[in-house]
Design a protein around this motif. Structure first.
Motif, PDB file in Angstrom:
ATOM      1  N   UNK A 216       0.931  -1.080   0.215  1.00 41.27           N
ATOM      2  CA  UNK A 216      -0.040  -0.103   0.027  1.00 41.27           C
ATOM      3  C   UNK A 216       1.197   1.398   0.426  1.00 41.27           C
ATOM      4  N   UNK A 217       0.000   2.040  -0.230  1.00 45.51           N
ATOM      5  CA  UNK A 217       0.664   3.611  -0.537  1.00 45.51           C
ATOM      6  C   UNK A 217      -0.171   4.130   0.642  1.00 45.51           C
ATOM      7  N   UNK A 218      -0.217   5.421   1.140  1.00 46.65           N
ATOM      8  CA  UNK A 218      -0.847   6.065   2.739  1.00 46.65           C
ATOM      9  C   UNK A 218      -0.181   7.179   2.143  1.00 46.65           C
ATOM     10  N   UNK A 219      -1.205   8.094   1.861  1.00 47.08           N
ATOM     11  CA  UNK A 219      -0.675   9.641   2.280  1.00 47.08           C
ATOM     12  C   UNK A 219      -1.290  10.441   3.530  1.00 47.08           C
ATOM     13  N   UNK A 220      -0.797  10.607   4.481  1.00 47.87           N
ATOM     14  CA  UNK A 220      -1.369  11.144   5.557  1.00 47.87           C
ATOM     15  C   UNK A 220      -0.810  13.084   5.427  1.00 47.87           C
ATOM     16  N   UNK A 221      -1.899  13.908   5.929  1.00 47.63           N
ATOM     17  CA  UNK A 221      -2.404  14.698   5.734  1.00 47.63           C
ATOM     18  C   UNK A 221      -1.672  15.230   6.407  1.00 47.63           C
ATOM     19  N   UNK A 222      -0.586  16.802   7.408  1.00 44.70           N
ATOM     20  CA  UNK A 222      -0.407  17.214   8.169  1.00 44.70           C
ATOM     21  C   UNK A 222      -0.789  17.310   9.508  1.00 44.70           C
ATOM     22  N   UNK A 223      -1.883  17.276   9.014  1.00 45.30           N
ATOM     23  CA  UNK A 223      -2.375  18.053  10.895  1.00 45.30           C
ATOM     24  C   UNK A 223      -1.995  16.568  11.708  1.00 45.30           C
ATOM     25  N   UNK A 224      -2.190  15.372  10.769  1.00 43.20           N
ATOM     26  CA  UNK A 224      -2.639  14.025  11.607  1.00 43.20           C
ATOM     27  C   UNK A 224      -1.410  13.476  11.955  1.00 43.20           C
ATOM     28  N   UNK A 225      -0.162  13.751  11.610  1.00 45.22           N
ATOM     29  CA  UNK A 225       1.524  13.460  11.241  1.00 45.22           C
ATOM     30  C   UNK A 225       1.488  13.519  13.105  1.00 45.22           C
ATOM     31  N   UNK A 226       1.145  14.561  13.239  1.00 47.24           N
ATOM     32  CA  UNK A 226       1.954  15.547  14.512  1.00 47.24           C
ATOM     33  C   UNK A 226       1.448  14.632  16.093  1.00 47.24           C
ATOM     34  N   UNK A 227       2.299  14.188  16.486  1.00 47.26           N
ATOM     35  CA  UNK A 227       2.466  13.436  17.406  1.00 47.26           C
ATOM     36  C   UNK A 227       2.426  14.844  18.664  1.00 47.26           C
ATOM     37  N   UNK A 228       1.952  14.144  20.021  1.00 48.59           N
ATOM     38  CA  UNK A 228       2.171  14.975  21.095  1.00 48.59           C
ATOM     39  C   UNK A 228       3.439  14.753  21.902  1.00 48.59           C
ATOM     40  N   UNK A 229       3.955  15.554  22.394  1.00 47.63           N
ATOM     41  CA  UNK A 229       5.648  15.925  22.652  1.00 47.63           C
ATOM     42  C   UNK A 229       5.612  14.473  23.296  1.00 47.63           C
ATOM     43  N   UNK A 230       7.188  13.502  23.477  1.00 48.75           N
ATOM     44  CA  UNK A 230       7.136  12.405  23.667  1.00 48.75           C
ATOM     45  C   UNK A 230       7.021  12.879  26.201  1.00 48.75           C
ATOM     46  N   UNK A 231       6.072  12.300  26.653  1.00 52.24           N
ATOM     47  CA  UNK A 231       6.875  12.118  27.582  1.00 52.24           C
ATOM     48  C   UNK A 231       7.473  11.111  28.844  1.00 52.24           C
ATOM     49  N   UNK A 232       7.529  11.041  29.749  1.00 57.04           N
ATOM     50  CA  UNK A 232       8.267  10.030  30.530  1.00 57.04           C
ATOM     51  C   UNK A 232       7.651   8.796  31.093  1.00 57.04           C
ATOM     52  N   UNK A 233       8.147   7.776  30.802  1.00 54.56           N
ATOM     53  CA  UNK A 233       6.607   6.211  30.757  1.00 54.56           C
ATOM     54  C   UNK A 233       6.853   6.138  32.103  1.00 54.56           C
ATOM     55  N   UNK A 234       5.200   6.310  32.797  1.00 56.60           N
ATOM     56  CA  UNK A 234       4.306   6.334  33.771  1.00 56.60           C
ATOM     57  C   UNK A 234       3.689   5.268  33.543  1.00 56.60           C
ATOM     58  N   UNK A 235       4.329   4.206  33.511  1.00 60.08           N
ATOM     59  CA  UNK A 235       4.245   2.257  33.627  1.00 60.08           C
ATOM     60  C   UNK A 235       2.622   2.241  34.261  1.00 60.08           C
ATOM     61  N   UNK A 236       2.010   2.594  32.774  1.00 60.16           N
ATOM     62  CA  UNK A 236       0.982   2.612  32.595  1.00 60.16           C
ATOM     63  C   UNK A 236       0.340   0.837  32.077  1.00 60.16           C
ATOM     64  N   UNK A 237       1.351   0.615  31.270  1.00 56.28           N
ATOM     65  CA  UNK A 237       1.335  -1.041  31.573  1.00 56.28           C
ATOM     66  C   UNK A 237       0.676  -0.953  29.925  1.00 56.28           C
ATOM     67  N   UNK A 238       0.281   0.074  28.968  1.00 50.00           N
ATOM     68  CA  UNK A 238      -0.282  -0.961  28.021  1.00 50.00           C
ATOM     69  C   UNK A 238       0.648  -1.381  27.323  1.00 50.00           C
ATOM     70  N   UNK A 239       1.814  -1.127  27.221  1.00 46.16           N
ATOM     71  CA  UNK A 239       2.640  -1.805  25.822  1.00 46.16           C
ATOM     72  C   UNK A 239       2.676  -3.133  26.550  1.00 46.16           C
ATOM     73  N   UNK A 240       2.677  -3.686  27.707  1.00 47.96           N
ATOM     74  CA  UNK A 240       2.910  -4.845  28.459  1.00 47.96           C
ATOM     75  C   UNK A 240       1.780  -6.158  27.779  1.00 47.96           C
ATOM     76  N   UNK A 241       0.907  -5.289  27.726  1.00 46.01           N
ATOM     77  CA  UNK A 241      -0.370  -5.904  27.673  1.00 46.01           C
ATOM     78  C   UNK A 241      -0.657  -6.401  26.071  1.00 46.01           C
TER      79      UNK A 241
END
Ligand code: SF4
Ligand code: SF4
Lengths: 467, 310
Positions: A374-399
């Protein structure tokens, strides 16, 4: 518009309800994973269209479009080539030949920009617009050929895994002595959001896929062949079920969950077997092939057609009219986008492959390859990620991690530069599915750390071997 | 974080309505102010980016406020906020690095420093000063007379309707459960910690109650008194200080529940939620180690094949 929205909302709600009630439970699946919005509605109803090559178009065909050794160019500047003619010969067992996607003149054999932004060797063909086939290509009746002959044909056609991994298919079909294979699994899951190429293929050309599967079964000598399809493709499931009737092929609908189509997760969902850590699918008796690969195998064996075109989805918020296209290997991304009505709004990011595991492309000028699903094109607004924060140990990634490792701990060790600690935490088992990065509320680019860790560990192992 | 604060709103509202708008609003305000000022001040001094907007300091402030008596002096609230953020969080390196729940650190320091003020609560609605929370009433009665005296027993029956000092009874428990369920529905927390915390506390207190109901209060009483619901849904579930894996969370929750009941019944303090959570916080790293998931593909081998069920 509003009615549409209400409908969608209620559909989403019902789905949610079903998942909570466990109504989805009868469907097979794996453990972990997540549910990103699948965004397939943009293109799932669009029939496959041919993206044309006009006279004078330049096709840039890279000599390394697969995992393994790059092919070696066997044509020179000024040569006339025909469609399907070999322009690169394989080097070594884990390698495949490369073919001309159309007829025309070779205008350069030189390093050209690839998706990742590196310059790698490529053959550049200027199309003559006639699209003339190489007369030497011929098909055969697969039932009259020995497995080895079938494999030779697959190799000659340059077929690689078309789900995006691009591992040479003939290698996957050649398990070493002593490995018993009893399961052939066809990957029609297409769990990446946006992509609908395999879905359309199964709906429009089910016979091609089925014939291909029968050939693969013959090569491997297996009894059991199962097609895994995610439950969000009811039409494809139905079509395939009809096409498979009486052919000894089973269709297995799977629960909607990412990454259902990852090789190890698919095997687990279908058979309940786990590929041993550090092992390959064949270590638990399975071979997995993409449905697109099966169709390509059929074309290669029956008609002698090499892998010079494939189906790809062009979609995303910045595409005017998302479509499923039959593309020629070597066409620039810009051509595809142009055929889909061009860019809509501000272009933010180009992705080759799916949004979860795909690769950002450096520009619109790079060509598509055999692995471009596939070729996916995303608009400017969609690709902006919020700034990286510290890990808050929520465990989402582990699950979410389908490999059952602890992304946050590994990232923590990698931040401290402790690659060996990361290795102890099983970073090598990461399948790079990106689930952890997707679900992380702190926007930590977790997968990036694991890619670093893995390449560092591989380098270490190589070093140790040398000493 | 803002969503967690939203989930705390029903409880806060109830709190404010019961304990008097002025007093409780001021307490909440000063606790939040203390936390926010401490966070911003610390980061300003250390020239770090100011992270007040992530809402975690505000949340700590609100949780702290729900843990101190509404009639507490304003400087106590402010001090509590400072302690919670500075000692509870920033000295360890800020958000994500703190081993203990900051709000509980703040509360515990206040409790140890000002035991009298911290245990002097007003009656809801009537706003009269009372010195005994139901839990301490029970504790004192058992301490003095060896069992729960009839007068106390009579008082206790009022607990459910929020009739005793410092307690809002069933109503507040319901408000907290509603908020907690919202968080679970929104996938901000999982059910593991609240369920195992409340479940284990219920089971253990039932056992004691069945053995001797004259000495030990009923499990329902345990459920609605003190900070059990608040602790189970909002404090034990703090991402940073609880384990990562579902299995670890269950171990953590059970630990909290059991410790809470044991401290309440046998410990020196009438209330055990805060201490038990802090204790289990300290065990989090080891729980994480011990409950590390089995990596994919590391199942016991059988005939060279690895299969799901036997
Ligand atoms: S750690 Fe690897 S396998 Fe696990 S979720 Fe992240 S990318 Fe996927
Ligand atoms: S998902 Fe992100 S914030 Fe949550 S534990 Fe993992 S790394 Fe930390």
């Amino acid at each position: 518009m509003q009615v549409q929205q209400v409908k969608e909302r209620s559909k989403a709600f019902v789905n949610l309800f079903r998942q909570h009630k466990g109504m989805n439970m009868e469907l097979k699946t794996f453990k972990g994973g997540l549910h990103p919005p699948d965004n397939k509605r943009w293109s799932e109803k669009k029939a496959i269209e041919v993206c044309p090559v006009a006279e004078g178009d330049e096709l840039v065909i890279h000599l390394s479009q697969h995992i393994g050794a790059p092919a070696e160019a066997c044509v020179q500047k000024g040569d006339k080539v025909l469609k399907g003619q070999v322009i690169g010969t394989p080097k070594g067992f884990v390698s495949v030949p490369i073919h001309a996607s159309t007829s025309g003149e070779v205008i350069a054999v030189e390093p050209r920009l690839d998706t990742a932004g590196n310059k790698t060797m490529a053959v550049v063909i200027k199309a003559d617009g006639k699209d003339e086939w190489d007369p030497n290509l011929s098909g055969a009746d697969p039932d009259k050929l020995m497995p080895q002959e079938l494999k030779d044909r697959i190799l000659a056609a340059g077929i690689v895994g078309m789900g995006g991994a691009t591992f040479p298919t003939h290698v996957k079909l050649s398990p070493p002595e002593g490995k018993k294979i009893d399961y052939l699994i066809l990957n029609g899951v297409e769990c990446e959001p946006y992509l609908t190429a395999d879905d359309r293929l199964m709906q429009e050309k089910p016979e091609e896929v089925v014939e291909g599967i029968l050939i693969l079964k013959r090569i491997l000598g297996v009894e059991k062949a199962v097609i895994g399809i995610e439950a969000n493709k009811p039409t494809a499931i139905e079509t395939m079920q009809k096409a498979c009737e009486g052919k000894g092929i089973e269709v297995c609908p799977l629960q909607l969950k990412y990454p259902q189509g990852a090789e190890k997760q698919l095997i687990y969902a279908v058979t309940g077997r786990e590929v041993p850590s550090g092992g390959l699918p064949m270590d638990c008796g399975c071979v997995v092939q993409n449905v697109g690969t099966a169709a390509a195998v059929n074309a290669a064996v029956r008609r002698g057609i090499p892998l010079i075109e494939r189906i790809a989805t062009v979609s995303g918020s910045a595409v005017a009219e998302p479509k499923n296209l039959l593309i020629k290997i070597g066409q620039p991304i810009s051509k595809l986008v142009e055929f889909c009505g061009g860019v809509k709004g501000e272009l933010g990011k180009i992705i080759q492959g799916g949004p979860m595991m795909g690769m950002a492309a450096v520009s619109m000028d790079v060509p598509v390859t055999r692995g471009t699903s596939g070729i996916l094109l995303f608009s400017e607004g969609e690709v902006i990620r919020a700034p990286e924060g510290p890990c808050v140990r929520c465990g989402n990634c582990v699950r979410a991690c389908p490999a059952f490792i602890m992304p946050t701990e590994i990232a923590f060790q990698m931040r401290r530069g402790k690659v060996d600690e990361a290795e102890k935490l099983n970073v090598m088992d990461c399948i790079e599915c990106g689930s952890c990065t997707y679900i992380c509320p702190a926007q930590i680019p977790l997968l990036q750390f694991f890619r670093q860790a893995k390449s560092a560990i591989r380098a270490n192992i190589a070093k140790r071997k040398k000493v | 974080m803002w969503e967690v604060i939203g989930a705390l709103c029903p409880c806060c509202l109830l709190w404010i309505l019961s304990f008097g708008v002025q007093a409780s609003c001021l307490t909440i305000l000063f606790c939040v102010l203390g936390c926010v000022l401490a966070e911003a001040g610390w980061e300003l001094i250390r020239k770090q980016p100011i992270t007040v907007r992530d809402g975690s300091a505000v949340m700590t402030g609100i949780l702290l406020a729900l843990n101190v008596p509404p009639n507490a002096a304003w400087w106590m609230a402010l001090l509590g906020g400072f302690v919670a953020i500075i000692i509870g969080k920033q000295v360890f390196g800020g958000l994500g690095c703190n081993p203990f729940n900051p709000a509980l650190v703040g509360r515990t320091v206040l409790l140890i420093s000002f035991p009298v003020q911290m245990t002097t609560w007003v009656m809801p609605r009537t706003h009269e000063i009372t010195s005994a929370t139901p839990l301490s009433a029970v504790k004192m009665a058992v301490g003095l007379h060896g069992n729960i005296t009839p007068e106390v027993q009579a008082q206790l029956s009022g607990v459910f309707y929020g009739g005793l000092g410092g307690q809002l009874g069933v109503l507040s428990a319901l408000a907290l459960i509603a908020g907690g369920c919202w968080l679970i529905y929104r996938k901000i927390i999982t059910w593991h910690i609240p369920a195992s915390f409340i479940g284990s506390a219920f089971v253990l207190s039932s056992i004691f109650w069945l053995v001797d109901s004259s000495k030990y209060p009923s499990p329902l009483f345990h459920m609605v008194t003190g900070g059990l619901m608040l602790g189970a849904f909002f404090m034990a579930t703090d991402w940073v200080t609880s384990p990562l894996t579902p299995k670890g969370m269950v171990v953590f929750g059970i630990g909290c529940g059991v410790l809470t009941v044991l401290i309440r019944l046998f410990g020196g303090y009438p209330e055990g939620v805060a201490f038990s959570i802090l204790l289990m916080n300290s065990a989090t790293p080891i729980i994480d180690r011990l409950t590390m998931p089995r990596k994919f593909g590391a199942m016991p081998k059988k005939f060279g094949l690895v299969t799901k069920k036997g």
